[in-house]
Design a protein around this motif. Sequence first.
Motif, PDB file in Angstrom:
ATOM      1  N   GLU A  14       6.445   3.451   7.325  1.00 40.83           N
ATOM      2  CA  GLU A  14       5.205   3.541   6.563  1.00 40.83           C
ATOM      3  C   GLU A  14       3.986   3.919   7.417  1.00 40.83           C
ATOM      4  OE1 GLU A  14       3.612   3.713   2.830  1.00 40.83           O
ATOM      5  OE2 GLU A  14       5.675   3.467   3.417  1.00 40.83           O
ATOM      6  N   PRO A  15       3.746   3.299   8.575  1.00 36.09           N
ATOM      7  CA  PRO A  15       2.578   3.688   9.380  1.00 36.09           C
ATOM      8  C   PRO A  15       2.635   5.146   9.836  1.00 36.09           C
ATOM      9  CG  PRO A  15       3.411   1.568  10.130  1.00 36.09           C
ATOM     10  CD  PRO A  15       4.403   2.123   9.146  1.00 36.09           C
ATOM     11  N   VAL A  16       3.822   5.640  10.161  1.00 39.51           N
ATOM     12  CA  VAL A  16       3.983   7.034  10.589  1.00 39.51           C
ATOM     13  C   VAL A  16       3.700   7.968   9.418  1.00 39.51           C
ATOM     14  CG1 VAL A  16       5.606   8.764  11.477  1.00 39.51           C
ATOM     15  CG2 VAL A  16       5.618   6.431  12.407  1.00 39.51           C
ATOM     16  N   ARG A  17       4.223   7.645   8.233  1.00 39.16           N
ATOM     17  CA  ARG A  17       3.979   8.468   7.048  1.00 39.16           C
ATOM     18  C   ARG A  17       2.489   8.559   6.764  1.00 39.16           C
ATOM     19  NH1 ARG A  17       2.266   8.010   2.356  1.00 39.16           N
ATOM     20  NH2 ARG A  17       2.261   5.760   2.386  1.00 39.16           N
ATOM     21  N   ARG A  18       1.797   7.428   6.853  1.00 37.19           N
ATOM     22  CA  ARG A  18       0.354   7.416   6.584  1.00 37.19           C
ATOM     23  C   ARG A  18      -0.393   8.285   7.584  1.00 37.19           C
ATOM     24  NH1 ARG A  18      -0.470   1.029   5.358  1.00 37.19           N
ATOM     25  NH2 ARG A  18       0.706   1.010   3.424  1.00 37.19           N
ATOM     26  N   ARG A  68     -12.911  -3.703   4.263  1.00 41.13           N
ATOM     27  CA  ARG A  68     -11.548  -4.030   4.660  1.00 41.13           C
ATOM     28  C   ARG A  68     -10.676  -4.175   3.411  1.00 41.13           C
ATOM     29  NH1 ARG A  68     -15.135  -6.478   7.202  1.00 41.13           N
ATOM     30  NH2 ARG A  68     -15.339  -8.268   5.841  1.00 41.13           N
ATOM     31  N   ARG A  69      -9.467  -3.693   3.507  1.00 37.27           N
ATOM     32  CA  ARG A  69      -8.492  -3.891   2.436  1.00 37.27           C
ATOM     33  C   ARG A  69      -7.184  -4.306   3.082  1.00 37.27           C
ATOM     34  NH1 ARG A  69      -6.568   0.167  -2.362  1.00 37.27           N
ATOM     35  NH2 ARG A  69      -5.378  -1.384  -3.463  1.00 37.27           N
ATOM     36  N   GLU A  70      -6.734  -5.495   2.755  1.00 31.66           N
ATOM     37  CA  GLU A  70      -5.529  -6.064   3.354  1.00 31.66           C
ATOM     38  C   GLU A  70      -4.290  -5.679   2.542  1.00 31.66           C
ATOM     39  OE1 GLU A  70      -5.495  -8.072   6.162  1.00 31.66           O
ATOM     40  OE2 GLU A  70      -7.662  -7.759   6.380  1.00 31.66           O
ATOM     41  N   GLU A  71      -3.231  -5.358   3.250  1.00 34.74           N
ATOM     42  CA  GLU A  71      -1.956  -5.066   2.608  1.00 34.74           C
ATOM     43  C   GLU A  71      -1.224  -6.384   2.377  1.00 34.74           C
ATOM     44  OE1 GLU A  71       1.358  -1.608   3.176  1.00 34.74           O
ATOM     45  OE2 GLU A  71       0.274  -2.292   4.923  1.00 34.74           O
ATOM     46  N   ASN A  72      -0.620  -6.538   1.215  1.00 33.54           N
ATOM     47  CA  ASN A  72       0.094  -7.759   0.882  1.00 33.54           C
ATOM     48  C   ASN A  72       1.386  -7.822   1.711  1.00 33.54           C
ATOM     49  OD1 ASN A  72       1.593  -9.841  -0.271  1.00 33.54           O
ATOM     50  ND2 ASN A  72       0.857  -9.401  -2.339  1.00 33.54           N
ATOM     51  N   ALA A  73       1.438  -8.783   2.654  1.00 29.21           N
ATOM     52  CA  ALA A  73       2.570  -8.891   3.578  1.00 29.21           C
ATOM     53  C   ALA A  73       3.882  -9.155   2.848  1.00 29.21           C
ATOM     54  CB  ALA A  73       2.294  -9.987   4.598  1.00 29.21           C
ATOM     55  N   GLU A  74       3.848  -9.816   1.704  1.00 28.43           N
ATOM     56  CA  GLU A  74       5.066 -10.103   0.949  1.00 28.43           C
ATOM     57  C   GLU A  74       5.727  -8.829   0.449  1.00 28.43           C
ATOM     58  OE1 GLU A  74       4.169 -12.798  -2.228  1.00 28.43           O
ATOM     59  OE2 GLU A  74       3.223 -14.239  -0.872  1.00 28.43           O
ATOM     60  N   VAL A  76       5.524  -5.751   1.846  1.00 27.21           N
ATOM     61  CA  VAL A  76       5.939  -4.857   2.921  1.00 27.21           C
ATOM     62  C   VAL A  76       7.402  -5.055   3.292  1.00 27.21           C
ATOM     63  CG1 VAL A  76       5.528  -4.234   5.341  1.00 27.21           C
ATOM     64  CG2 VAL A  76       3.604  -4.700   3.832  1.00 27.21           C
ATOM     65  N   VAL A  77       7.885  -6.274   3.222  1.00 27.13           N
ATOM     66  CA  VAL A  77       9.262  -6.560   3.631  1.00 27.13           C
ATOM     67  C   VAL A  77      10.284  -6.311   2.522  1.00 27.13           C
ATOM     68  CG1 VAL A  77       8.588  -8.192   5.422  1.00 27.13           C
ATOM     69  CG2 VAL A  77       8.984  -9.012   3.103  1.00 27.13           C
ATOM     70  N   LYS A  78       9.837  -5.984   1.333  1.00 28.17           N
ATOM     71  CA  LYS A  78      10.764  -5.750   0.217  1.00 28.17           C
ATOM     72  C   LYS A  78      11.468  -4.412   0.386  1.00 28.17           C
ATOM     73  CE  LYS A  78       8.347  -8.600  -3.105  1.00 28.17           C
ATOM     74  NZ  LYS A  78       7.643  -8.678  -4.366  1.00 28.17           N
ATOM     75  N   LYS A  79      12.711  -4.367  -0.061  1.00 24.87           N
ATOM     76  CA  LYS A  79      13.516  -3.148   0.031  1.00 24.87           C
ATOM     77  C   LYS A  79      12.862  -2.030  -0.780  1.00 24.87           C
ATOM     78  CE  LYS A  79      18.083  -1.333  -0.681  1.00 24.87           C
ATOM     79  NZ  LYS A  79      19.440  -1.563  -1.082  1.00 24.87           N
ATOM     80  N   GLY A  80      12.849  -0.832  -0.202  1.00 23.31           N
ATOM     81  CA  GLY A  80      12.294   0.325  -0.891  1.00 23.31           C
ATOM     82  C   GLY A  80      10.775   0.334  -0.972  1.00 23.31           C
TER      83      GLY A  80
END
Length: 158
Positions: A14-18, A68-74, A76-80
């Motif tokens: 994801e970070p590389v795609r962004r 600031r906008r935080e990404e929901n950590a829950e 990020v770890v989900k499949k797909g």
Amino acid sequence: MDNFLRRSGLEVPEPVRRFLQGEADPSLRIEQYQEGDTLVVRIDLPGIDPETDVDISVDDDTLHIQARREENAEHVVKKGYRSELRYGERSRSITLPRGVSGDGILATYEDGVLEIRVQLPEQSESRTTKIRVVRTGGHEAGGHEENQSPEEPENYVT
């Protein structure tokens, strides 16, 4: 770039795609215009809490905006997991006319849009002074011949 990544079937972190899609730019995108004697600055900031995620200040005739906008950590770890939303910290500084008072600035947040209204000071009629450029040294085409001296400008001080 996104179409290429999808068609190739590559799993790109994801970070590389962004980064590849140009999302590494840390500045806020703004819409700015003047309404009478008010400067209006608008920024799309969906999904934030304006009371905790936005800092606005004025310093030396410059308006500073940080969000600031935080990404929901829950999630990020989900499949797909895939997100095309912008996360992280972004900022922007806008030069204001001299004499803007912090008391004349109002910021509101509605439907994901931050709007900052800046009361502009009364401007006295600006005076334009034309500065004459004097050619020195060297010879240009259409210039003076060697035996001639250039005319001295009327306001040239010797």
